[in-house]
Enzyme design. Structure first.
Site, PDB file in Angstrom:
ATOM      1  N   GLY A  10       0.794  -1.214   0.000  1.00  0.00           N
ATOM      2  CA  GLY A  10       0.000   0.000   0.000  1.00  0.00           C
ATOM      3  C   GLY A  10       0.828   1.265   0.000  1.00  0.00           C
ATOM      4  N   ARG A  11       2.090   1.131  -0.368  1.00  0.00           N
ATOM      5  CA  ARG A  11       3.028   2.272  -0.372  1.00  0.00           C
ATOM      6  C   ARG A  11       3.244   2.862   1.022  1.00  0.00           C
ATOM      7  NH1 ARG A  11       3.010  -0.105  -4.660  1.00  0.00           N
ATOM      8  NH2 ARG A  11       3.338   0.868  -6.701  1.00  0.00           N
ATOM      9  N   MET A  12       2.955   2.056   2.054  1.00  0.00           N
ATOM     10  CA  MET A  12       3.199   2.489   3.433  1.00  0.00           C
ATOM     11  C   MET A  12       4.604   2.041   3.841  1.00  0.00           C
ATOM     12  SD  MET A  12       0.665   4.283   4.420  1.00  0.00           S
ATOM     13  CE  MET A  12       0.794   4.308   6.212  1.00  0.00           C
TER      14      MET A  12
END
Length: 213
Positions: A191-193
């Site tokens: 999630g691009r976290m």
């Protein structure tokens, strides 16, 4: 390139994470650990790093090779008459980037470049393959040349000049050590976290912090 082509390039980051508990107290020890893992994974030229310098009109980048790591910092070698050397002479502040993309990792380093001792340059130069030693003498790095034939002629001249003898380090060639003031370790997450843990140098030594992705 179409939107479908771009969509096919999108990666999901699922190889792992980076927690505060994973960090070593010393960022250079932490870097050595990740560097060893990059080499063990078989990454091609794991020691390749992008060097960013500054110019009056903006930033300038190129890829160089890490050739040494010690408590003082990150060492690379180059022609002291090259464009990068001229830029570092004006502003020694610079940045390095290691992109170990198959491991979904990056390391970003900011610091100040200083020339290494001449003895260190000579020791490293003596360890280089002979053809690379000749290339250091033959190439006036970053200068314009008329043709490939001119380069080949300069190399042949260097071969003739040093035939049958050891090749000394050119006086216009040597090393730099980038003394770090900031080192960020980046690990991709779903999630691009992404995990971004940074070491910052200060009056009391290194401290670490987490950054938002």
């Amino acid at each position: 390139m179409t939107p479908d082509d771009l969509a096919a390039l999108r990666a999901e980051y699922e190889l792992g994470g980076l927690d505060e508990a994973d960090l070593d107290a010393d960022p250079l020890t932490m870097f050595s650990r990740w560097f060893a893992e990059a080499r063990a994974a078989g990454l091609v030229e794991a020691n390749a790093m992008v060097l960013a310098t500054s110019t009056p009109t903006g930033p300038s980048t190129r890829t160089v090779l890490l050739k040494g790591l010690d408590p003082g910092g990150f060492v690379f070698f180059t022609n002291y008459e090259s464009r990068k050397a001229a830029e570092l002479a004006v502003s020694p502040a610079c940045a390095l980037l290691f992109g170990w993309y198959p491991l979904q990792r990056q390391v970003r380093i900011e610091g100040v470049a200083e020339k290494v001792a001449r003895a260190e340059t000579e020791e490293y130069f003596a360890s280089r393959p002979r053809d690379s030693q000749l290339g250091a003498w033959a190439s006036r790095q970053s200068a314009e040349v008329g043709s490939r034939e001119d380069l080949d002629a300069a190399y042949a001249e260097a071969e003739q000049r040093f035939a049958g003898q050891e090749i000394p380090a050119p006086p216009f060639w040597g090393g730099y050590r980038v003394v770090p003031t900031r080192i960020e370790f980046w690990q991709g997450r779903r999630g691009r976290m992404h995990d971004r843990l940074v070491y910052l140098d200060g009056p009391e030594g290194w401290r670490s912090a987490r950054l938002a992705p």
